[in-house]
Motif scaffolding. Sequence first.
Motif, PDB file in Angstrom:
ATOM      1  N   ILE A   7       0.866  -1.186   0.000  1.00  0.00           N
ATOM      2  CA  ILE A   7       0.000   0.000   0.000  1.00  0.00           C
ATOM      3  C   ILE A   7       0.897   1.228   0.000  1.00  0.00           C
ATOM      4  N   GLU A   8       0.675   2.123  -0.955  1.00  0.00           N
ATOM      5  CA  GLU A   8       1.492   3.333  -1.050  1.00  0.00           C
ATOM      6  C   GLU A   8       0.785   4.472  -0.315  1.00  0.00           C
ATOM      7  N   PRO A  21       5.759   9.851  -0.572  1.00  0.00           N
ATOM      8  CA  PRO A  21       5.114   8.562  -0.397  1.00  0.00           C
ATOM      9  C   PRO A  21       6.103   7.410  -0.262  1.00  0.00           C
ATOM     10  N   ASN A  22       5.660   6.387   0.460  1.00  0.00           N
ATOM     11  CA  ASN A  22       6.400   5.144   0.634  1.00  0.00           C
ATOM     12  C   ASN A  22       5.407   3.994   0.588  1.00  0.00           C
ATOM     13  N   LYS A  23       5.921   2.795   0.328  1.00  0.00           N
ATOM     14  CA  LYS A  23       5.063   1.609   0.257  1.00  0.00           C
ATOM     15  C   LYS A  23       5.187   0.811   1.551  1.00  0.00           C
ATOM     16  N   TYR A  24       4.040   0.306   2.009  1.00  0.00           N
ATOM     17  CA  TYR A  24       3.982  -0.424   3.269  1.00  0.00           C
ATOM     18  C   TYR A  24       3.210  -1.724   3.085  1.00  0.00           C
ATOM     19  N   GLU A  79     -10.502   4.918  -3.794  1.00  0.00           N
ATOM     20  CA  GLU A  79      -9.094   4.632  -4.056  1.00  0.00           C
ATOM     21  C   GLU A  79      -8.934   4.163  -5.497  1.00  0.00           C
ATOM     22  N   LEU A  80      -7.884   4.628  -6.129  1.00  0.00           N
ATOM     23  CA  LEU A  80      -7.558   4.166  -7.460  1.00  0.00           C
ATOM     24  C   LEU A  80      -6.527   3.059  -7.355  1.00  0.00           C
ATOM     25  N   VAL A  84      -1.735   6.606  -4.744  1.00  0.00           N
ATOM     26  CA  VAL A  84      -1.171   6.922  -3.432  1.00  0.00           C
ATOM     27  C   VAL A  84      -2.304   7.363  -2.509  1.00  0.00           C
ATOM     28  N   ILE A  85      -2.356   6.780  -1.322  1.00  0.00           N
ATOM     29  CA  ILE A  85      -3.355   7.152  -0.320  1.00  0.00           C
ATOM     30  C   ILE A  85      -2.750   8.223   0.573  1.00  0.00           C
TER      31      ILE A  85
END
Length: 118
Positions: A7-8, A21-24, A79-80, A84-85
């Motif tokens: 999830i970004e 942003p970062n991915k988790y 959400e797309l 990015v959230i």
Amino acid sequence: MAADELIELKFRLFDGTDIGPNKYNPSTTVGSLKEIILAQWPQDKENGPKTINDVKLINAGKILENSRTLAESRVPVGELPGGVITMHVVVRPPLSDKKNEKLMADSPKKNRCSCSIL
């Protein structure tokens, strides 16, 4: 784990600047995200949080709980895929010192207004 399962996120601070942003991983807890925010908090910002209890994360109008994971906290509406959230970061103001409050309450009042409205 496939890269598309991550999830970004980016974290929007009160002044409009972002961390990320970062991915988790979806199993990352909200408490862990708050620790990451503390570690990456811009040094030039005043009144930064001291602990994770000073930080609230808001996603889609909901305050996220520290013990919940990203997967449990996600609100998929709007959400797309691959987007990015943005989560909003609210910092609780520092609690005032009780001793200082008492000293100020006991000190004589200065610059009192003596106006009367008739």
